[in-house]
Motif scaffolding. Structure first.
Motif, short mmCIF file in Angstrom:
data_model
loop_
_atom_site.label_atom_id
_atom_site.label_comp_id
_atom_site.label_asym_id
_atom_site.label_seq_id
_atom_site.Cartn_x
_atom_site.Cartn_y
_atom_site.Cartn_z
N ARG A 1 0.83 -1.22 0.00
CA ARG A 1 0.00 0.00 0.00
C ARG A 1 0.86 1.27 0.00
NH1 ARG A 1 -3.03 -3.90 -0.84
NH2 ARG A 1 -5.22 -3.94 -0.19
N ARG B 1 0.87 4.18 -2.82
CA ARG B 1 0.68 5.59 -2.50
C ARG B 1 1.77 6.44 -3.17
NH1 ARG B 1 -2.22 7.78 1.63
NH2 ARG B 1 -2.39 5.73 2.66
N ARG B 2 3.01 5.96 -3.10
CA ARG B 2 4.12 6.70 -3.73
C ARG B 2 3.94 6.76 -5.25
NH1 ARG B 2 7.17 3.73 0.07
NH2 ARG B 2 7.78 2.22 -1.56
N ILE C 1 1.12 6.62 -6.97
CA ILE C 1 0.02 7.53 -7.33
C ILE C 1 0.46 8.98 -7.21
CG2 ILE C 1 -2.27 8.34 -6.61
CD1 ILE C 1 -2.96 5.43 -6.00
N ALA C 2 1.27 9.28 -6.20
CA ALA C 2 1.79 10.65 -6.05
C ALA C 2 2.65 11.03 -7.26
CB ALA C 2 2.59 10.77 -4.77
N GLN D 1 0.30 11.50 -10.26
CA GLN D 1 -0.42 12.77 -10.15
C GLN D 1 0.46 13.94 -10.57
OE1 GLN D 1 -1.84 12.48 -6.04
NE2 GLN D 1 -3.94 12.43 -6.79
N GLN E 1 -7.13 10.38 -7.33
CA GLN E 1 -7.37 11.03 -6.05
C GLN E 1 -8.31 10.18 -5.19
OE1 GLN E 1 -5.79 13.67 -4.91
NE2 GLN E 1 -6.87 13.50 -2.96
N LEU F 1 -6.31 7.44 -3.56
CA LEU F 1 -5.61 7.93 -2.37
C LEU F 1 -6.56 8.06 -1.19
CD1 LEU F 1 -3.11 10.71 -3.54
CD2 LEU F 1 -2.59 8.44 -2.65
N GLN F 2 -7.74 8.59 -1.44
CA GLN F 2 -8.73 8.73 -0.36
C GLN F 2 -9.13 7.37 0.19
OE1 GLN F 2 -11.82 11.05 -2.19
NE2 GLN F 2 -10.66 12.97 -2.09
N LEU G 1 -7.20 4.71 0.20
CA LEU G 1 -6.09 4.23 1.02
C LEU G 1 -6.12 4.87 2.41
CD1 LEU G 1 -3.19 4.27 -1.62
CD2 LEU G 1 -4.18 2.25 -0.52
N ASP G 2 -6.42 6.17 2.45
CA ASP G 2 -6.47 6.89 3.73
C ASP G 2 -7.58 6.35 4.63
OD1 ASP G 2 -4.36 8.48 2.98
OD2 ASP G 2 -5.62 10.12 2.25
#
Length: 459
Positions: free
Chosen positions: A192, A196-197, A199-200, A203, A409, A412-413, A415-416
């Protein structure tokens, strides 16, 4: 990738511009292209000739010779469409091209639809959809920079970036999908934090591409450059000087220009759209007031503002107040001190500390070349053009990238908030879908029709 969809019929169209010319080219593509031409061609047996060869002969309608021609052979798959392609070069008479087209149609060909040759090339895997759209941009290019951008996209520069983004996402999507097969074991195959890295990073890349669209749109449609200033500053004279023609009426009477006057000029391989506007002042004249209102509307749409002022009558303080009243925001402003030829050294010296200043005389054209170079420098200062960055010029691509960014986005949400793998996979698949639409890996008939009907017939 869309599988090869080799057509069963043969299409024909005039590939060169309609009208009189030295030569014209009629193009055929499809399984019967060579046999159709061979049936009316007097010369070598085309069906026995190798690909990429030229053959001189005549085209005959029974015993009547229609024209002497040169036939070019491109046999499948080594052709633009990956089908058998024949190009007949004839004399550029509208009568001759009409007779040849009618003859080929009688022999079994079908008149091509707009963009159908390029559509077949795409469907047969010659290139992807973004590259196919770049073909139309290349044909429409009218400057060195638009040609450069279209050529890079046609050769796959933009597509390569999109495919690289998609490949990285596919890897993580497959790992998450694998987790769903082992849901009872409660294992995670997809890291995960690594997702996240990634996707950043994606983006950031997509954000850069989205930001380039503003410059891409400017390159494609011309740099909207508004000439503004108080009445009688010399705006119309400057427009005429830049265009090298008497486009706008010039008069000593303030308020002569009451509407927007627009025209284009090429400079250094870039197209500028110069917009002469009504003089900015408070007025009781109803028509002139409408012109001033339109000036303010044009300022909101400008990529560059040329603010013209009379160096013989203006002061730096007045100039500062005038610019503040324009509310141009972040739009670059070049200050043009006009009537340099009539000014004293003391009057000129008042403005030497002003940044982005060009002193000139619109009536005598003194300083005009310096202004043109400053305009080019201003546009070329944008890293999107000076570097080797990919520039997005197509609205469809921009919208697809924006939808991809929104989907990422949501990943990411997810994942959060600790969403389960099936929900994360759905959002990732949505991002993959939008990226696939750009290159044509995912497409529909309606999308293809919308794209290729905008092409010219014969391409």
């Amino acid at each position: 990738m869309i599988p090869s969809l080799l057509a069963k019929d043969t299409i024909v169209a005039l590939a060169t511009a309609a009208g009189h010319g030295a030569i014209a080219i009629i193009r055929l593509s499809g399984p019967e292209a060579i046999s159709i031409v061979q049936e009316v061609f007097k010369g070598k047996n085309l069906q026995k000739q190798p690909s990429h060869t030229l053959h001189f002969g005549t085209i005959r309608d029974e015993d009547k010779i229609l024209d002497e021609v040169v036939v070019s052979l491109f046999k499948a798959p080594a052709s633009y469409t990956k089908e058998d392609v024949v190009e007949v070069s004839c004399h550029g008479s509208p009568y001759i091209t009409e007779q040849l087209l009618k003859l080929f149609l009688r022999k079994g060909a079908r008149l091509a639809e707009p963009g159908e040759f390029t559509k077949r090339a795409f469907l047969n895997g010659q290139f992807d959809l973004a590259q196919a759209e770049a073909v139309a941009d290349l044909i429409a290019s009218d400057s060195a920079l638009t040609h450069q951008v279209a050529m890079k996209q046609m050769r796959g520069g933009f597509s390569a970036e999109i495919k690289a983004l998609r490949a990285q996402l596919i890897h993580f999507a497959s790992m998450i999908e694998l987790e769903l097969d082992f849901s009872e074991e409660d294992v995670e195959f997809a890291d995960r934090s690594a997702l996240r890295r990634l996707i950043a990073q994606l983006q950031k890349l997509i954000s850069d591409l989205l930001q380039s669209f503003e410059m891409g749109n400017v390159l494609k449609n011309g740099v909207p450059t508004v000439i503004a200033g108080k009445p009688n500053a010399g705006k119309s004279t400057l427009l005429n000087a830049l265009l090298n023609e008497e486009k706008a009426i010039v008069s000593d009477i303030p308020g002569t220009t009451r509407d927007v006057i627009e025209d284009e000029a090429m400079m250094g391989g870039l197209r500028f759209r110069f917009i002469d506007t009504a003089g900015l002042r408070d007025t009781q004249d109803t028509v002139e007031a409408i012109g001033v209102a339109r000036t303010k509307e044009q300022l909101k749409k400008a990529a560059l503002v040329l603010y013209l002022f009379d160096v013989t009558t203006s002061t730096p303080e007045e100039l500062e107040a005038e610019i503040a009243a324009l509310h141009v925001g972040n739009i670059p402003v070049l200050f043009l001190g006009n009537k340099k030829d009539l000014a004293t050294p003391e009057q000129l010296a008042r403005f030497t500390s002003l940044e982005n200043l060009v002193l000139l005389s619109a009536s005598t054209k003194v300083g005009l070349e310096e202004l043109k170079q400053t305009l080019l420098d201003q546009v070329h200062a944008n890293e999107a053009i000076t570097g080797d960055r990919t520039i997005v010029t197509n609205l469809r691509h921009f919208q697809g990238l924006q939808k991809t960014a929104d989907a990422l986005q949501e990943v990411l949400q997810g994942l959060d908030s600790g969403l389960t793998g099936d929900w994360l996979a759905a959002d990732i698949r949505r991002a993959l879908f939008y990226l696939g639409e750009i290159t044509g890996e995912i497409t529909t008939d309606d999308l293809l029709d919308n794209i290729f009907t905008k092409f010219c017939i014969g391409k």
